[in-house]
Design an enzyme around this catalytic site. Sequence first.
Site, PDB file in Angstrom:
ATOM      1  N   TYR A  82       0.851  -1.203   0.000  1.00 57.16           N
ATOM      2  CA  TYR A  82       0.000   0.000   0.000  1.00 57.16           C
ATOM      3  C   TYR A  82       0.883   1.249   0.000  1.00 57.16           C
ATOM      4  CZ  TYR A  82      -3.007   3.649   2.025  1.00 57.16           C
ATOM      5  OH  TYR A  82      -3.673   4.820   2.274  1.00 57.16           O
ATOM      6  N   ARG A 131      -4.438   1.626  -7.927  1.00 59.52           N
ATOM      7  CA  ARG A 131      -3.159   0.972  -7.637  1.00 59.52           C
ATOM      8  C   ARG A 131      -3.403  -0.526  -7.700  1.00 59.52           C
ATOM      9  NH1 ARG A 131      -3.616   5.460  -4.117  1.00 59.52           N
ATOM     10  NH2 ARG A 131      -4.521   4.091  -2.555  1.00 59.52           N
ATOM     11  N   THR A 191      -6.403  18.670   0.717  1.00 62.76           N
ATOM     12  CA  THR A 191      -5.851  17.921  -0.417  1.00 62.76           C
ATOM     13  C   THR A 191      -6.782  18.033  -1.617  1.00 62.76           C
ATOM     14  OG1 THR A 191      -4.686  16.411   1.040  1.00 62.76           O
ATOM     15  CG2 THR A 191      -5.112  15.618  -1.190  1.00 62.76           C
ATOM     16  N   LYS A 236      -2.805  21.392  -0.892  1.00 58.53           N
ATOM     17  CA  LYS A 236      -1.886  20.305  -1.276  1.00 58.53           C
ATOM     18  C   LYS A 236      -2.361  19.607  -2.552  1.00 58.53           C
ATOM     19  CE  LYS A 236       0.000  15.950   0.535  1.00 58.53           C
ATOM     20  NZ  LYS A 236      -0.694  14.842  -0.120  1.00 58.53           N
ATOM     21  N   GLN A 282      -5.111  17.129   7.850  1.00 57.66           N
ATOM     22  CA  GLN A 282      -5.366  17.095   6.399  1.00 57.66           C
ATOM     23  C   GLN A 282      -6.806  16.699   6.136  1.00 57.66           C
ATOM     24  OE1 GLN A 282      -5.549  13.675   4.675  1.00 57.66           O
ATOM     25  NE2 GLN A 282      -6.454  14.781   2.942  1.00 57.66           N
ATOM     26  N   ARG A 342       0.545   8.498  -6.856  1.00 58.97           N
ATOM     27  CA  ARG A 342      -0.568   7.571  -6.567  1.00 58.97           C
ATOM     28  C   ARG A 342      -1.849   7.949  -7.293  1.00 58.97           C
ATOM     29  NH1 ARG A 342       0.684   4.724  -1.930  1.00 58.97           N
ATOM     30  NH2 ARG A 342      -1.385   4.609  -0.989  1.00 58.97           N
TER      31      ARG A 342
HETATM   32  C1  LIG Z   1       0.586   5.034   1.855  1.00 57.43           C
HETATM   33  C2  LIG Z   1       0.232   6.439   1.520  1.00 57.43           C
HETATM   34  C3  LIG Z   1      -0.972   6.970   1.963  1.00 57.43           C
HETATM   35  C4  LIG Z   1      -1.271   8.310   1.703  1.00 57.43           C
HETATM   36  N1  LIG Z   1      -2.424   8.852   2.230  1.00 57.43           N
HETATM   37  C5  LIG Z   1      -2.671  10.178   2.042  1.00 57.43           C
HETATM   38  C6  LIG Z   1      -3.778  10.795   2.696  1.00 57.43           C
HETATM   39  O1  LIG Z   1      -4.517  10.162   3.436  1.00 57.43           O
HETATM   40  N2  LIG Z   1      -3.979  12.117   2.454  1.00 57.43           N
HETATM   41  C7  LIG Z   1      -3.151  12.862   1.623  1.00 57.43           C
HETATM   42  O2  LIG Z   1      -3.381  14.059   1.434  1.00 57.43           O
HETATM   43  N3  LIG Z   1      -2.093  12.288   1.040  1.00 57.43           N
HETATM   44  C8  LIG Z   1      -1.823  10.979   1.234  1.00 57.43           C
HETATM   45  N4  LIG Z   1      -0.720  10.427   0.673  1.00 57.43           N
HETATM   46  C9  LIG Z   1       0.191  11.259  -0.110  1.00 57.43           C
HETATM   47  C10 LIG Z   1       1.245  11.879   0.794  1.00 57.43           C
HETATM   48  O3  LIG Z   1       0.684  12.865   1.611  1.00 57.43           O
HETATM   49  C11 LIG Z   1       2.372  12.521  -0.025  1.00 57.43           C
HETATM   50  O4  LIG Z   1       1.807  13.407  -0.948  1.00 57.43           O
HETATM   51  C12 LIG Z   1       3.232  11.508  -0.754  1.00 57.43           C
HETATM   52  O5  LIG Z   1       3.535  10.417   0.073  1.00 57.43           O
HETATM   53  C13 LIG Z   1       4.512  12.184  -1.186  1.00 57.43           C
HETATM   54  O6  LIG Z   1       5.331  11.331  -1.889  1.00 57.43           O
HETATM   55  P1  LIG Z   1       6.570  10.552  -1.221  1.00 57.43           P
HETATM   56  O7  LIG Z   1       5.960   9.384  -0.515  1.00 57.43           O
HETATM   57  O8  LIG Z   1       7.387  10.184  -2.389  1.00 57.43           O
HETATM   58  O9  LIG Z   1       7.243  11.487  -0.241  1.00 57.43           O
HETATM   59  C14 LIG Z   1      -0.391   9.096   0.940  1.00 57.43           C
HETATM   60  C15 LIG Z   1       0.816   8.546   0.505  1.00 57.43           C
HETATM   61  C16 LIG Z   1       1.139   7.238   0.787  1.00 57.43           C
HETATM   62  C17 LIG Z   1       2.453   6.695   0.335  1.00 57.43           C
END
Ligand SMILES: Cc1cc2nc3c(=O)[nH]c(=O)nc-3n(C[C@H](O)[C@H](O)[C@H](O)COP(=O)(O)O)c2cc1C
Length: 387
Positions: free
Chosen positions: A25, A165, A156, A252, A128, A279
């Site tokens: 995940y 994914r 966000t 964001k 967030q 993602r």
């Molecule tokens: C497992 C996972 C769950 C995430 N869940 C959220 C979330 O709940 N809310 C959100 O705004 N971003 C979420 N993100 C995005 C992160 O806030 C962030 O933008 C991202 O991890 C940045 O990339 P990096 O992992 O390469 O640093 C998630 C990212 C990952 C990897």
Amino acid sequence: MTVITCIDDLKQLHRKRTPKMFYDYCESGSYTEQTFRENVSDFSQIRLRQKVAVDMAGRSTATTMAGQEVALPVALAPVGLLGMQRADGEIKAARAAAKFGVPFTLSTMSICSIEDVAAHSPDPFWFQLYVMRDEDFVDAIIERAKRAKCSALVLTLDLQILGQRHKDLKNGLSAPPKLTLPNLVNMALKTRWGLEMLGTKRRFFGNIVGHAKGVKDASSLFSWTAEQFDPCLDWSKIARIRDQWGGKFILKGVLDAEDARVAADFGADAIIVSNHGGRQLDGALSAIRMLPEIVQAVGDKTEVWLDSGIRSGQDILKALALGAKGTMAGRAYVYGLGAMGEAGVTRALEVMQKELDISMALCGEKRVQDLGRDNLLLPKGFLNNYS
Ligand SMILES: Cc1cc2nc3c(=O)[nH]c(=O)nc-3n(C[C@H](O)[C@H](O)[C@H](O)COP(=O)(O)O)c2cc1C
């Protein structure tokens, strides 16, 4: 004991110690994962300019992000289901961040609730928000974040529809995990993870269960979350949320100069250049490649931060040198959490701080605020290879 010298060491341990469903995940991007990969590989194309015979005594990685003092220009990004990477994961990450002196951002999709994290974290954290169709839920969660004294709202913008994914679908990702035979076998091998999970009651989405209409158990929770992301989010709704919140407001998920101009005119305290860690829209350009154009479009109307792809202190240096005033890191600290709990998040921050400090010194700079384009060497066409 394993000697941790870089974020990749934490990633290897995370993989070893966490059930496959949750490691996958974290370690996945949408569709072909091109954007997920390029977020990281584009950083490695940027090179650093070495400087010698510069007094490098008295260096500091401290600065401010949206007016908040930080020991390192990194905020822990909002990450859903942290409490499945490690029991009580949100509380552990919030504590590590507070002790280190950087902000922690709690996701709407967290396992530990806002109130629970507030009760266990020494410092205020950021919240967030995902905008949901259920406006009563959105109004109530904003009020809950205010009551918990969250010091900023991070809205966000890039997940009103969920990117696909493949791994999550194949693994049947859920919180708590479905007890299928392959999942049971896999979890049985992760003893420490399992024992800690048995010792906590925090296994559902704490911000939602008992708060959203009709969500009382796991099955109603799944149907609620599947339907709830509001596809009608637009700038007028964003304005309403900004006004209701009334405090520090951060947007964001901006990846386009035109969107960034609008966001800056909205009075946001910061804009985060991000593609959600690869993602969401696979095929989008990496965040670091989009950063300079967005910094230029926004000027000094507000702060621009970089998120997506940060895996080292050198990446932070490069983002700041290209105009970001701060960064957010997601996976870099999740690896630490999955590897070693709170101590692992602290270790991730220590590793990145040391890398930033040493690299800055070798580039002839003493303060993160002084980093600039002069510290970098970019391959020809890096900034305008695409149009
Ligand atoms: C497992 C996972 C769950 C995430 N869940 C959220 C979330 O709940 N809310 C959100 O705004 N971003 C979420 N993100 C995005 C992160 O806030 C962030 O933008 C991202 O991890 C940045 O990339 P990096 O992992 O390469 O640093 C998630 C990212 C990952 C990897």
